[in-house]
Design an enzyme around this catalytic site. Structure first.
Site, short mmCIF file in Angstrom:
data_model
loop_
_atom_site.label_atom_id
_atom_site.label_comp_id
_atom_site.label_asym_id
_atom_site.label_seq_id
_atom_site.Cartn_x
_atom_site.Cartn_y
_atom_site.Cartn_z
CG ASN A 9 -1.78 1.13 1.09
OD1 ASN A 9 -1.05 2.12 1.05
ND2 ASN A 9 -2.91 1.02 1.68
CG ASP A 11 -2.82 4.63 0.35
OD1 ASP A 11 -3.38 4.21 -1.05
OD2 ASP A 11 -3.86 4.47 1.79
CG HIS A 12 1.06 6.69 5.19
ND1 HIS A 12 -0.54 7.70 4.62
CD2 HIS A 12 0.44 5.27 5.01
CE1 HIS A 12 -0.86 6.48 5.05
NE2 HIS A 12 -0.61 5.65 6.15
CG HIS A 52 -7.95 3.83 1.21
ND1 HIS A 52 -8.08 3.74 2.68
CD2 HIS A 52 -9.12 4.41 0.70
CE1 HIS A 52 -9.47 3.99 3.09
NE2 HIS A 52 -10.76 4.46 1.90
NE ARG A 54 -9.40 8.64 4.12
CZ ARG A 54 -9.34 7.32 5.12
NH1 ARG A 54 -8.80 6.15 5.52
NH2 ARG A 54 -10.75 7.41 6.59
NE ARG A 58 -7.85 11.43 5.60
CZ ARG A 58 -8.21 10.63 6.77
NH1 ARG A 58 -6.87 10.29 6.76
NH2 ARG A 58 -9.40 11.21 6.56
CD GLU A 79 -6.93 -0.30 1.33
OE1 GLU A 79 -7.01 0.88 2.09
OE2 GLU A 79 -6.09 -0.96 2.07
CB THR A 109 -5.17 4.82 9.63
OG1 THR A 109 -5.71 3.58 8.39
CG2 THR A 109 -5.03 4.19 10.50
CB THR A 110 -9.32 1.68 7.76
OG1 THR A 110 -8.97 2.49 6.35
CG2 THR A 110 -10.55 0.97 7.35
CD GLU A 160 -6.89 -5.94 3.41
OE1 GLU A 160 -7.03 -6.67 2.17
OE2 GLU A 160 -5.99 -5.78 4.06
CG HIS A 200 -5.65 -1.52 9.25
ND1 HIS A 200 -4.69 -1.33 10.77
CD2 HIS A 200 -5.68 -0.68 8.55
CE1 HIS A 200 -4.99 0.09 10.31
NE2 HIS A 200 -6.14 0.16 9.51
N GLY A 201 -1.51 -2.62 10.08
CA GLY A 201 -0.99 -2.14 11.63
C GLY A 201 0.16 -3.38 11.13
N GLY A 222 1.40 -0.98 4.30
CA GLY A 222 1.87 0.19 4.15
C GLY A 222 2.18 0.45 4.87
CG HIS A 223 2.25 3.46 8.35
ND1 HIS A 223 3.36 3.40 10.16
CD2 HIS A 223 2.66 4.93 8.29
CE1 HIS A 223 3.39 5.01 10.25
NE2 HIS A 223 3.14 4.96 9.48
N1 PXP Z 1 -5.74 -2.79 4.08
C1 PXP Z 1 -6.46 -2.15 4.24
C2 PXP Z 1 -7.81 -2.61 3.89
C3 PXP Z 1 -6.65 -1.26 4.99
O1 PXP Z 1 -7.87 0.34 5.10
C4 PXP Z 1 -5.19 -1.16 4.92
C5 PXP Z 1 -4.96 0.77 5.92
O2 PXP Z 1 -5.06 1.78 4.83
C6 PXP Z 1 -3.96 -1.68 4.46
C7 PXP Z 1 -4.18 -2.42 4.17
C8 PXP Z 1 -2.53 -1.42 5.54
O3 PXP Z 1 -2.56 -0.93 6.58
P1 PXP Z 1 -0.97 -0.58 6.73
O4 PXP Z 1 -0.48 0.96 6.61
O5 PXP Z 1 -1.18 -0.16 8.54
O6 PXP Z 1 -0.09 -1.33 6.96
#
Ligand code: PXP
Length: 250
Positions: A9, A11-12, A52, A54, A58, A79, A109-110, A160, A200-201, A222-223
């Protein structure tokens, strides 16, 4: 042994660009370049790029998603929340996959999974429209059997599993319950013949716990990868994560 695939991911990467250039979208100085980041992730071994879009734009902009669509060689996973405006964008751009997520404007975040049980009537037509356009659909859900059953009934290709609570519990060394929930949810989804992804995370430490969840096909991260990229570059950050994912036993 089954291969666990990585979707990155990015996004950042866009978050960083927007921090300086949100008000100057046409600037030739705008950086970092989202497309370049995607290409490097793919070269490093990622099997998909996740972005993603949004409602508040953002980080990712519509133009980013269009350019990712044209340039991503592996697969593009968009996403998105289930809103008419964003669904229209998805149907115009036609990513390979869509992961439907809940979305509140004020969240950073989600925060939780999609409540598929409660939102069933709204999700059904969107899922059908996306699938008719040739898009594979995933639902981002908390690891409960009710949510997985509801996802199965809606005829999506994938779920997911939300690993955010596991990530938080890992940091506090109280992960047992969350891990059990994810294991049971993965088992249930696999029995329903759903592809099981997780995200996520997830970071370079708690990935050790992800190995204990069965039936996983793909992780979306992602992060932590983009953060690590600040120190080692995005190519090595992806390679290090892939190394940590090796030898998954499924
Ligand atoms: N999966 C989904 C559905 C998400 O919403 C996100 C955050 O955008 C991620 C994965 C990635 O999460 P992270 O950035 O915490 O790795």
């Amino acid at each position: 042994m089954s291969e666990l695939r990585l979707g990155v991911n990015i996004d950042h990467v866009a978050t960083l660009r927007q921090a300086r250039y949100a008000t100057m979208p046409e600037s030739k100085n705008a950086e970092p370049e989202v497309i370049a980041a995607a290409a490097i992730c793919e070269r490093a071994g990622a099997k998909g790029i996740v972005a993603h879009l949004r409602s508040d734009r953002r980080h990712m902009q519509d133009r980013d998603i269009e350019r990712l669509r044209q340039n991503v060689m592996t697969k593009l996973n968009l996403e998105m929340g289930n809103t008419p405006e964003i669904v229209d964008v998805a149907l115009r751009i036609v990513p390979d996959e869509v992961c439907l997520v809940p979305e509140k404007r004020e969240e950073i975040t989600t925060e939780g999974g999609l409540d598929v049980v409660a939102l069933r009537a709204e999700l059904e037509p969107t899922i059908k429209r996306l699938q008719t356009a040739g898009i594979r659909v995933s639902l981002f859900v908390d690891p409960t059997l009710e949510q997985i059953d509801a996802a199965g009934e809606l005829g999506v290709e994938m779920v997911e599993l939300h690993t955010g609570k596991l990530a938080n519990a890992f940091a506090e060394k109280i992960e047992q319950q969350e891990l059990q929930n994810l294991q049971a949810a993965a088992q249930c989804a696999s029995e329903l013949k759903l592809q099981v992804n997780a995200g996520h995370g997830i970071n370079y430490e708690n990935i050790s716990l992800i190995h204990k969840i069965p039936h996983l096909t793909e992780l979306n991260i992602g992060h932590s990868i983009v953060s690590r990229a600040m120190f080692v570059g995005i190519e090595d950050a992806v390679r290090e994560m892939l190394l940590a994912m090796e030898n998954y036993r499924g």
